[in-house]
Design a protein around this motif. Structure first.
Motif, PDB file in Angstrom:
ATOM      1  N   THR A 177       0.679  -1.034  -0.032  1.00 30.39           N
ATOM      2  CA  THR A 177      -0.051  -0.332  -0.022  1.00 30.39           C
ATOM      3  C   THR A 177       0.727   1.180  -0.136  1.00 30.39           C
ATOM      4  N   THR A 178       0.590   2.093  -0.854  1.00 25.42           N
ATOM      5  CA  THR A 178       1.305   3.560  -0.901  1.00 25.42           C
ATOM      6  C   THR A 178       0.235   4.703  -0.599  1.00 25.42           C
ATOM      7  N   SER A 233      -4.033  18.638   4.062  1.00 28.08           N
ATOM      8  CA  SER A 233      -3.151  17.713   3.174  1.00 28.08           C
ATOM      9  C   SER A 233      -4.194  17.109   2.305  1.00 28.08           C
ATOM     10  N   LEU A 234      -3.845  16.862   0.855  1.00 31.81           N
ATOM     11  CA  LEU A 234      -4.724  16.218  -0.292  1.00 31.81           C
ATOM     12  C   LEU A 234      -3.739  15.122  -0.584  1.00 31.81           C
ATOM     13  N   GLY A 235      -4.444  13.938  -0.746  1.00 33.41           N
ATOM     14  CA  GLY A 235      -3.453  12.639  -0.993  1.00 33.41           C
ATOM     15  C   GLY A 235      -4.369  11.580  -1.853  1.00 33.41           C
ATOM     16  N   LEU A 236      -3.578  10.475  -2.114  1.00 32.08           N
ATOM     17  CA  LEU A 236      -4.120   9.161  -2.550  1.00 32.08           C
ATOM     18  C   LEU A 236      -3.406   7.944  -1.914  1.00 32.08           C
ATOM     19  N   ASN A 237      -4.497   7.073  -1.630  1.00 34.05           N
ATOM     20  CA  ASN A 237      -4.115   5.746  -1.119  1.00 34.05           C
ATOM     21  C   ASN A 237      -4.233   4.958  -2.183  1.00 34.05           C
ATOM     22  N   ILE A 238      -3.014   4.070  -2.618  1.00 38.27           N
ATOM     23  CA  ILE A 238      -3.003   3.358  -3.609  1.00 38.27           C
ATOM     24  C   ILE A 238      -2.604   1.882  -3.187  1.00 38.27           C
ATOM     25  N   ARG A 239      -3.561   0.890  -3.334  1.00 34.98           N
ATOM     26  CA  ARG A 239      -3.496  -0.500  -2.727  1.00 34.98           C
ATOM     27  C   ARG A 239      -3.412  -1.494  -4.059  1.00 34.98           C
TER      28      ARG A 239
END
Length: 356
Positions: free
Chosen positions: A27-28, A348-354
């Motif tokens: 996960t990133t 904060s604005l972000g993405l979680n990539i599984r």
């Protein structure tokens, strides 16, 4: 289908800790973090009287988590931060490495208990402050702190309980040891009294040895001089490198959060309290006429949306009662402590990539 993803980041992102095991091997998380006139979380900059670019923050955070075995996972984090203070831009880097153990024997269908060991630290080539600072009654026109860094080892216990398919609570406690180091100080001061009228650059190294160089026209007893005898030790300037900028400390924290999920949408509201016990420096700060800051409160809120089973976007906000105290330990020292009792907000604005 609920896709609550693991938030077992290493410090200094403890606020949203939860023990839910990751459903993917890798996960990133990637985020952009900022605060300025336009992005001012809950208008904290304005309410604290901050004007211009002072207090502006822009940075990025990369987090990678990998499930080694069903009960063991590791994570690595990197933050890059740029913080404005008046006309100065200070650049900081933070790295972290964590190992999490979630014993299956202590887990149920609704609850998980995890133990996390983290190593993390902050580092900068230098920190500069080009506006006057009052230290121990002496006005210092400019300050440059060379090679400030800190190192922490931290143990967390995290408990997560799923109340129903929409609600989840998380509780955590932390214990840690911290060490702050600085190589040297460069000060620009105006030396007056005892026949002196001289501006000088003063260097104080880690052994408290002092050297000085005149700036422009320097008068001592009515004579123009090129060299200054500033003595052998920094205590003539009210500073002791080993007590005011290099110190060890211990800290403890308690916190919790509540997750609420509806279909692809999830929210998380979080709180953390942290208490710090530092060697020598807090007494020194009090002797300088400033108030020692021995704790911090942090509030946070996070909104997430699953665009696909593998990709989640999130918007996150955090409020610190006492700036980055405890979060970036080397910012707290005998020179800077008088300015860290201000609230600070970060978005904060972000993405979680599984992945797999």
């Amino acid at each position: 289908m609920a896709l609550i993803f693991s938030n077992s980041y290493a410090a200094p992102d403890d606020l949203f800790l939860q023990a839910t095991p990751a459903k993917n091997k890798l996960t990133t998380n990637i985020s952009l973090d900022l605060v300025n006139d336009t992005v001012d979380f809950l208008n904290l900059r304005e309410s604290e009287g901050v004007k211009g670019d002072s207090g502006d923050y822009i940075g990025g955070h990369l987090n990678v988590q990998y499930q080694l075995y069903p009960e063991w996972s590791i994570n690595a984090d990197y933050w890059h931060r740029e913080i404005e203070f008046a006309q100065d831009t200070n650049k900081l880097n933070t790295t972290a490495l964590g190992l999490t153990y979630t014993p299956e024997s202590l887990s149920t269908d609704d609850s998980d208990l995890a133990f996390k060991l983290s190593f993390w630290g902050n580092k900068a080539n230098e920190l500069s402050k080009s506006t006057p600072t009052l230290v121990n009654g002496r006005k210092i026109d400019e300050v440059i702190v060379s090679n400030p860094r800190d190192m922490q080892i931290q143990l967390d216990t995290i408990y997560t309980h799923k109340i129903d398919f929409m609600n989840q609570i998380n509780l955590f406690g932390s214990l840690g040891y911290s060490q702050v180091k600085v190589d040297e100080l460069d000060l620009m001061v105006h030396l007056t009294g005892e026949g002196r009228d001289c501006k000088a650059n003063i260097n104080i190294n880690s052994n408290n040895q002092v050297t000085g160089t005149p700036i422009g026209r320097c008068l001592i007893d009515g004579l123009i001089v090129r060299d200054i005898d500033v003595g052998q030790y920094a205590d003539q300037f009210g500073l002791d490198m080993q007590k005011d900028l290099n110190y060890d400390s211990y800290y403890a924290g308690l916190g919790g959060s509540w997750n609420w999920r509806y279909k692809q949408f999830e929210s998380q509201i979080a709180y953390q309290y942290q208490r710090l016990w530092r060697n020598d420096i807090d007494d020194r700060v009090s002797n300088f006429g400033n108030t020692a800051i021995k704790d911090n409160h942090t509030l946070g809120v996070k909104f997430s949306y699953d665009f696909t089973p593998q990709i989640t976007a999130f918007l996150q906000g955090e409020i610190y009662q006492n700036n980055f105290v405890g979060n970036i330990p080397f910012l707290y020292n005998g020179v800077t402590a008088s300015r860290l009792d201000k609230r600070y907000g970060l978005a904060s604005l972000g993405l979680n990539i599984r992945m797999f």
